[in-house]
Design a protein around this motif. Structure first.
Motif, PDB file in Angstrom:
ATOM      1  N   ARG A  11       0.847  -1.181   0.000  1.00  0.00           N
ATOM      2  CA  ARG A  11       0.000   0.000   0.000  1.00  0.00           C
ATOM      3  C   ARG A  11       0.886   1.236   0.000  1.00  0.00           C
ATOM      4  O   ARG A  11       2.109   1.152   0.126  1.00  0.00           O
ATOM      5  CB  ARG A  11      -0.959   0.014   1.187  1.00  0.00           C
ATOM      6  N   ARG A  12       0.264   2.393  -0.138  1.00  0.00           N
ATOM      7  CA  ARG A  12       1.020   3.648  -0.198  1.00  0.00           C
ATOM      8  C   ARG A  12       1.929   3.789   1.024  1.00  0.00           C
ATOM      9  O   ARG A  12       1.517   3.508   2.148  1.00  0.00           O
ATOM     10  CB  ARG A  12       0.076   4.848  -0.258  1.00  0.00           C
ATOM     11  N   GLY A  13       3.130   4.252   0.738  1.00  0.00           N
ATOM     12  CA  GLY A  13       4.104   4.421   1.801  1.00  0.00           C
ATOM     13  C   GLY A  13       5.073   3.268   1.906  1.00  0.00           C
ATOM     14  O   GLY A  13       6.154   3.415   2.480  1.00  0.00           O
ATOM     15  N   ASP A  14       4.719   2.090   1.355  1.00  0.00           N
ATOM     16  CA  ASP A  14       5.642   0.955   1.361  1.00  0.00           C
ATOM     17  C   ASP A  14       6.804   1.235   0.405  1.00  0.00           C
ATOM     18  O   ASP A  14       6.666   1.979  -0.571  1.00  0.00           O
ATOM     19  CB  ASP A  14       4.929  -0.332   0.954  1.00  0.00           C
ATOM     20  N   SER A  15       7.921   0.601   0.676  1.00  0.00           N
ATOM     21  CA  SER A  15       9.143   0.913  -0.076  1.00  0.00           C
ATOM     22  C   SER A  15       9.024   0.585  -1.559  1.00  0.00           C
ATOM     23  O   SER A  15       9.668   1.224  -2.391  1.00  0.00           O
ATOM     24  CB  SER A  15      10.334   0.159   0.531  1.00  0.00           C
ATOM     25  N   ASP A  16       8.208  -0.398  -1.900  1.00  0.00           N
ATOM     26  CA  ASP A  16       8.078  -0.767  -3.311  1.00  0.00           C
ATOM     27  C   ASP A  16       6.717  -0.386  -3.884  1.00  0.00           C
ATOM     28  O   ASP A  16       6.288  -0.933  -4.898  1.00  0.00           O
ATOM     29  CB  ASP A  16       8.350  -2.258  -3.512  1.00  0.00           C
ATOM     30  N   PHE A  17       6.049   0.569  -3.243  1.00  0.00           N
ATOM     31  CA  PHE A  17       4.721   0.958  -3.717  1.00  0.00           C
ATOM     32  C   PHE A  17       4.757   1.506  -5.140  1.00  0.00           C
ATOM     33  O   PHE A  17       3.981   1.083  -6.001  1.00  0.00           O
ATOM     34  CB  PHE A  17       4.093   1.987  -2.781  1.00  0.00           C
ATOM     35  N   PHE A  18       5.651   2.453  -5.423  1.00  0.00           N
ATOM     36  CA  PHE A  18       5.643   3.068  -6.743  1.00  0.00           C
ATOM     37  C   PHE A  18       6.124   2.108  -7.826  1.00  0.00           C
ATOM     38  O   PHE A  18       5.696   2.206  -8.982  1.00  0.00           O
ATOM     39  CB  PHE A  18       6.444   4.363  -6.738  1.00  0.00           C
ATOM     40  N   GLU A  19       6.994   1.162  -7.479  1.00  0.00           N
ATOM     41  CA  GLU A  19       7.330   0.112  -8.450  1.00  0.00           C
ATOM     42  C   GLU A  19       6.101  -0.725  -8.780  1.00  0.00           C
ATOM     43  O   GLU A  19       5.876  -1.098  -9.942  1.00  0.00           O
ATOM     44  CB  GLU A  19       8.434  -0.792  -7.903  1.00  0.00           C
ATOM     45  N   THR A  20       5.281  -0.993  -7.756  1.00  0.00           N
ATOM     46  CA  THR A  20       4.049  -1.752  -7.993  1.00  0.00           C
ATOM     47  C   THR A  20       3.078  -0.944  -8.838  1.00  0.00           C
ATOM     48  O   THR A  20       2.383  -1.489  -9.707  1.00  0.00           O
ATOM     49  CB  THR A  20       3.409  -2.141  -6.653  1.00  0.00           C
ATOM     50  N   VAL A  21       3.027   0.364  -8.623  1.00  0.00           N
ATOM     51  CA  VAL A  21       2.213   1.238  -9.470  1.00  0.00           C
ATOM     52  C   VAL A  21       2.683   1.163 -10.918  1.00  0.00           C
ATOM     53  O   VAL A  21       1.869   1.104 -11.854  1.00  0.00           O
ATOM     54  CB  VAL A  21       2.267   2.693  -8.953  1.00  0.00           C
ATOM     55  N   MET A  22       3.991   1.145 -11.126  1.00  0.00           N
ATOM     56  CA  MET A  22       4.520   1.040 -12.477  1.00  0.00           C
ATOM     57  C   MET A  22       4.084  -0.264 -13.135  1.00  0.00           C
ATOM     58  O   MET A  22       3.732  -0.291 -14.322  1.00  0.00           O
ATOM     59  CB  MET A  22       6.042   1.135 -12.455  1.00  0.00           C
ATOM     60  N   VAL A  23       4.088  -1.344 -12.364  1.00  0.00           N
ATOM     61  CA  VAL A  23       3.667  -2.641 -12.905  1.00  0.00           C
ATOM     62  C   VAL A  23       2.205  -2.594 -13.322  1.00  0.00           C
ATOM     63  O   VAL A  23       1.833  -3.027 -14.423  1.00  0.00           O
ATOM     64  CB  VAL A  23       3.913  -3.751 -11.867  1.00  0.00           C
ATOM     65  N   GLY A  24       1.350  -2.082 -12.431  1.00  0.00           N
ATOM     66  CA  GLY A  24      -0.066  -1.988 -12.771  1.00  0.00           C
ATOM     67  C   GLY A  24      -0.313  -1.075 -13.953  1.00  0.00           C
ATOM     68  O   GLY A  24      -1.170  -1.348 -14.801  1.00  0.00           O
TER      69      GLY A  24
END
Length: 504
Positions: A262-275
């Motif tokens: 979820r937001r704030g996690d260290s890999d959140f924006f990488e996960t956003v990139m995947v989606g």
């Protein structure tokens, strides 16, 4: 010049010097507009059992009813010359009252939105009107207007069975029928409390206005609401299918599984990139969009999400004020039509297989550097639209307060994209993307025949009105035979008239 301050008491973060406790402020002195985002820390997760929909109905009555100072009709007459209004939205954990007004009308407008939240009249006539509007939606609109949206709601229902997120925010038909005006009054008294309301104000507001507004809302009574346990969604063991029987000429499809980020996690924006790469909302950049719509012309669009995206059919903008402690990785396949050549069931299963196959490839192979770079560039450019208005910027700031995210989402997205590497994106894929365990919801006609075809495991080829390149036809043969490992026990059939009728 834009300045944001988060006051103490509104989330895990702490405000800086000069911040007013219990406020989120977004000062844009040059703006002629003032935005309000009044966050009440309550949502459908707080609905009493048997009264599902109470939080939403309470908020709707406050936003669309009389106050102790003005009748509903008088409020409408006062708002009309201001060319504005206010509204409420209720999600799993948040209720938000929002509106925007020109500074010339600030005093009159603020009085109305303040009174709506602080001094509702709870008029029986207003209650019956708002309740009937809700029932009309539950009994007819939800079931018969937007199958694509309904499939998404049913996906969350299946994944969150037995948790506070299980029921839809608007409730069930039978639960809303049983809600009384006394229930609404009681819910308001027990949940609209001083420390449970965060006052969000943005734009060109005058000096001293924030403190005055916070003082007004501090007149709410003190108290605490019981904590709600964080939802623990069910990861399916294999593939679990819900088929909804409906007399329709198309099939709506949603699939997904619980996501541990979820937001704030260290890999959140990488996960956003995947989606984003797999299925950015209503955008041709989406890989699924290219595979299913552009190459094969099967439907309007095919998207993927790593955060809840309700009412996606209405907007292209990222949703705001849907902050949650738990999310799904979700694929949304917009309706497959029976009017195109070939069997509806074959075409529907072909679309399911096509999306599933791409998800499996992503899980197994990750993304090459060229696709990571392309996604980074796309998001870098597109992210400038996320906070397109003062109202949206303020809403993002409210969400930042919920997550304790400092700096906030809008300030973080571009630096996070710049830091992301092919290795960090593929590490996020390894942690969060899988294709072996899925909830699958399909709304279609002849559900029993669809079930038999699904269980048969037979290929489901599609046909075209015109000629197609051999490379497309060769890939079609692979997609049509892509395995969907299900047994009869994995498939449930539900009639459309039973959908969200009750919580039993």
């Amino acid at each position: 010049m834009l300045m944001m301050m988060i006051g103490q008491g509104c989330g895990p973060g702490r405000g800086g010097a000069g911040a007013v406790a219990g406020t989120v402020t977004l000062a844009e002195p040059g703006s002629p507009f003032i935005a309000f985002d009044l966050w009440v820390k309550v949502g459908s997760q707080n609905d009493p059992r048997g009264k599902e929909g109470l939080a939403a109905l309470t908020a709707d009555l406050l936003a669309d009813g009389s106050t102790e100072q003005d009748s509903y009709q008088a409020i409408l007459e006062k708002l009309y010359p201001m060319a504005t209004g206010y509204s409420a939205s209720t999600d799993k954990e948040m209720t938000v009252f929002r509106g925007v007004v020109h500074r010339d009308n600030l005093e009159g407008y603020y009085e109305l939105i303040r009174n709506a939240v602080l001094s509702p009249a709870f008029v029986e006539e207003d209650f019956q009107r708002v309740k009937q509007q809700t029932l009309d939606y539950l009994e007819r609109g939800r079931r018969f207007q937007r199958d694509e949206e309904l499939s998404k709601e049913l996906l969350f229902w299946r994944a969150y069975r037995g948790t506070p997120y299980e029921h839809p925010e608007e409730g069930y038909v039978t639960s809303v029928r049983g809600i009384t005006l006394d229930d609404v009054r009681s819910f308001y008294r027990s949940h609209y409390l001083r420390d449970n309301v965060v006052v969000g104000i943005g734009g060109g507001y005058p000096d001293g206005f924030v403190g005055r507004a916070r003082a007004d809302f501090d007149r709410l009574p003190e108290g605490e609401i019981p904590a709600v346990e964080a939802p623990k969604p069910q990861m399916p063991d294999g593939v679990k299918v819900l088929l909804v029987e409906k007399d329709t000429d198309s099939s709506a499809i949603s699939m997904g599984y619980p996501l541990a980020v979820r937001r704030g996690d260290s890999d959140f924006f990488e996960t956003v990139m995947v989606g984003t790469w797999l299925g950015d909302h209503r955008n041709s950049f989406s890989h699924l969009y290219q595979v299913i719509r552009e190459r094969r012309g099967m439907n309007y669009g095919d998207y993927a999400y790593v955060e809840a995206f309700p009412r996606g059919f209405t907007t292209q903008e990222r949703p705001v004020n849907y902050s949650r402690r738990s999310q799904l990785f979700e694929i949304w396949i917009r309706p497959i039509s029976a009017t195109a050549p070939g069997s509806l069931h074959d075409r529907t299963l072909f679309a399911v297989r096509a999306a599933w196959r791409e998800l499996a490839k992503l899980s197994e192979q990750g993304l090459p550097a060229t696709e990571v770079d392309r996604t980074r560039e796309y998001l870098h450019n597109f992210s400038v639209t996320f906070g397109s208005t003062v109202g949206r910027r303020l809403a993002f700031a409210i969400d930042d307060a919920y997550y304790g995210m400092r700096p906030g989402y809008l300030e973080s997205v571009r630096p996070a994209l710049a830091r992301a590497t092919t290795e960090s994106v593929n590490a996020a894929i390894e942690r969060h993307v899988q294709a072996g365990n899925l909830w699958l919801v399909i709304i279609t006609k002849d559900a029993r025949a669809f079930k038999a075809k699904l269980l048969s495991g037979e290929p489901t080829p599609i046909t075209y009105a015109g000629e197609q390149p051999e490379e497309i036809l060769a890939e079609d043969r692979e997609i049509a035979a892509f395995p969907i490992p299900v047994t009869e026990d994995d498939i449930e059939i539900l009639d459309i008239l039973q959908v969200f009728e009750s919580g039993s």
